[in-house]
Design a protein around this motif. Structure first.
Motif, short mmCIF file in Angstrom:
data_model
loop_
_atom_site.label_atom_id
_atom_site.label_comp_id
_atom_site.label_asym_id
_atom_site.label_seq_id
_atom_site.Cartn_x
_atom_site.Cartn_y
_atom_site.Cartn_z
N VAL A 24 0.84 -1.20 0.00
CA VAL A 24 0.00 0.00 0.00
C VAL A 24 0.87 1.25 0.00
O VAL A 24 0.61 2.21 -0.74
CB VAL A 24 -0.94 -0.02 1.23
N VAL A 27 2.46 1.88 -3.53
CA VAL A 27 1.49 2.34 -4.54
C VAL A 27 1.08 3.78 -4.27
O VAL A 27 1.03 4.61 -5.18
CB VAL A 27 0.26 1.41 -4.55
N PHE A 46 -6.96 7.70 -8.48
CA PHE A 46 -7.23 6.50 -7.69
C PHE A 46 -8.01 5.48 -8.52
O PHE A 46 -7.71 4.28 -8.48
CB PHE A 46 -8.05 6.85 -6.45
N GLU A 49 -5.67 3.84 -11.16
CA GLU A 49 -4.61 2.99 -10.62
C GLU A 49 -5.15 1.81 -9.82
O GLU A 49 -4.65 0.68 -9.93
CB GLU A 49 -3.67 3.82 -9.74
N LEU A 50 -6.19 2.05 -9.01
CA LEU A 50 -6.60 1.05 -8.02
C LEU A 50 -7.86 0.29 -8.40
O LEU A 50 -8.06 -0.85 -7.95
CB LEU A 50 -6.81 1.72 -6.66
N ARG A 54 -5.28 -2.16 -10.91
CA ARG A 54 -4.93 -3.12 -9.87
C ARG A 54 -6.13 -3.90 -9.33
O ARG A 54 -5.95 -4.90 -8.64
CB ARG A 54 -4.21 -2.42 -8.71
N TRP A 56 -8.26 -3.38 -6.87
CA TRP A 56 -8.38 -3.52 -5.43
C TRP A 56 -9.84 -3.48 -5.01
O TRP A 56 -10.20 -3.99 -3.94
CB TRP A 56 -7.62 -2.39 -4.72
N TYR A 62 -16.29 1.34 -5.48
CA TYR A 62 -15.54 2.61 -5.45
C TYR A 62 -16.50 3.79 -5.42
O TYR A 62 -16.29 4.76 -4.69
CB TYR A 62 -14.62 2.68 -6.67
N LEU A 84 -9.11 2.81 1.14
CA LEU A 84 -8.56 1.79 0.26
C LEU A 84 -7.31 1.16 0.86
O LEU A 84 -7.05 -0.04 0.68
CB LEU A 84 -8.25 2.39 -1.11
N ARG A 88 -6.96 -2.81 1.49
CA ARG A 88 -5.89 -3.60 0.89
C ARG A 88 -4.82 -4.01 1.90
O ARG A 88 -4.28 -5.12 1.83
CB ARG A 88 -5.23 -2.79 -0.24
#
Length: 414
Positions: A24, A27, A46, A49-50, A54, A56, A62, A84, A88
């Protein structure tokens, strides 16, 4: 027997999908040095990327998390990032790792400026900063492009999003945003029922209800007790902590909304001159990460002690603490609430309203402050295409548009 097996399998799958505080931190450190453009743009970073890269968390989850953080006082993008990190990183350490990594780059930059770093001036520097504003246009446009397809797929939710745009445009400010989300949730209760789709995924954060309740009680205790303690103790450090804690606790939407409160807290009593306040605010626009790190600059340039590094640390922790306590306290209750049919309908409407708020923000202040000439539109469009068509990482777009802005600034100087 099979039910117990399925539950154990789900727990094992959920545990396997989680990472570590170290992951975490890595990132979010990258996000902390590349996320320019303010809280709305941060949500775009966010998401890319996440959520997209990724995975997550899924898109509806989200959206739910963004809506929750928009309702709560404090810096919404930092609260989303902290949550987040909790998800994670398997608990509070993951959340703190996300917050620290995302916050420290900009806080250190502003602290360096406060301690006497050279001023960033001149046409090349101005062009560089303008290029970073164009990055925000591309990132926010990409976020809206993606979220529109998933969160406003029908006429009812598209209508809620348009109504949210109208509310924000007419009323403006954080109150307009809160009203748009609240009315979107009410509209969802009526217009978005009967969609028997189950909740996508599980927003089961590794936070117990007892821990959540303790965080909410700690927030309430600090909010009520700090003014009394600061008034009676006579210690500047407590008064400093109280001033920044209350600023963070009373602001919905975060970002620029906190600035008038901060000015009243530090300029009015004579702790910081108005000239120093405005100079720091200008530099805060140039750094990545949350605008709340402006508190580090203010804590460092204070006239009375503690100031310098100690003042920056106190101010920084105090302004973020209320928002983090509130979101941490709500996380263990959020999955249960959103699993109810009425809550699902309300969240569909609230998520659609969030898309509308993002759309309004794309125009003002993001577009109006960045796209001033045809070449600005061309650069922003190029960044948007890099993100959506070529799937370029956001940091590449940051580097390219900032360099293009600096080059144009140099050319105009000749």
């Amino acid at each position: 027997m099979s039910r117990a097996f399925n539950q154990n399998a789900h727990k094992a799958e959920q545990a396997a999908s989680r990472g570590s505080p170290g992951e975490v931190f890595r990132v979010f450190l990258k996000l902390g040095v590349t996320s320019f453009g303010g809280p709305i743009a941060h949500l775009g970073y966010f998401r890319d990327e996440l959520v997209v890269r990724r995975k997550w968390i899924d898109e509806p989850g989200y959206g739910d998390l963004v809506a929750l953080c928009q309702f709560l006082p404090g810096p919404a993008s930092s609260q989303v990032g902290f949550s987040l990190g909790v998800l994670r990183g398997n608990g509070l350490l993951g959340g703190l790792a996300a917050w620290f990594a995302f916050t420290m780059p900009s806080a250190l930059m502003l602290l360096a400026f406060a301690l006497g770093a050279a001023a960033f001036t001149g046409p090349v520097a101005e062009g560089f900063l303008h290029g970073l504003k164009l990055v925000a246009v591309a990132v926010v446009a990409q976020a809206i492009w993606g979220m529109t397809r998933t969160l406003t797929p029908d006429r009812a939710r598209a209508g809620i999003a348009l109504a949210a745009v109208a509310i924000v445009v007419i009323y403006g400010g954080s109150l307009g945003q809160i009203a748009a989300i609240a009315l979107g949730a009410l509209a969802g209760l009526r217009l978005c029922r009967g969609e028997g789709a189950p909740v996508s995924g599980h927003l089961s954060f590794p936070v117990s209800r007892r821990s959540g309740a303790a965080a909410l009680m700690l927030f309430a205790a600090l909010f009520l007790a700090l003014p009394v303690i600061a008034g009676g103790a006579g210690h500047q450090s407590i008064a400093l902590f109280n001033a920044f804690f209350r600023s963070g606790a009373l602001v919905f939407g975060g970002g620029h909304v906190v600035l008038p409160l901060l000015q009243a807290q530090v300029v009015a009593p004579g702790w910081v001159t108005n000239e120093a306040f405005l100079a720091g605010y200008g530099v805060a626009q140039a750094v990545p990460g949350p605008l709340f790190t402006f508190a580090a600059y203010l804590g460092a340039v204070m006239g009375p002690t503690p100031n310098g590094v100690a003042g920056a640390a106190i101010a920084l922790v105090a302004i973020f603490l209320p928002g983090l306590l509130l979101v941490y306290g709500m996380l263990p209750f959020w999955d249960t609430l959103r699993s109810r049919q009425s809550a699902q309908a309300a969240m569909r409407g609230a998520n659609a309203a969030v898309v509308g708020i993002l759309g309004a923000a794309l125009y003002s202040p993001v577009w109006t402050s960045a796209v001033l000439a045809p070449r600005d539109f061309a650069l922003a469009l190029g960044g948007f295409l890099l993100l959506t068509v070529w799937k370029a990482p956001p940091w590449i777009v940051v580097v390219l548009l900032a360099a293009a802005g600096a080059l144009l600034g140099a050319v105009r100087n000749f």
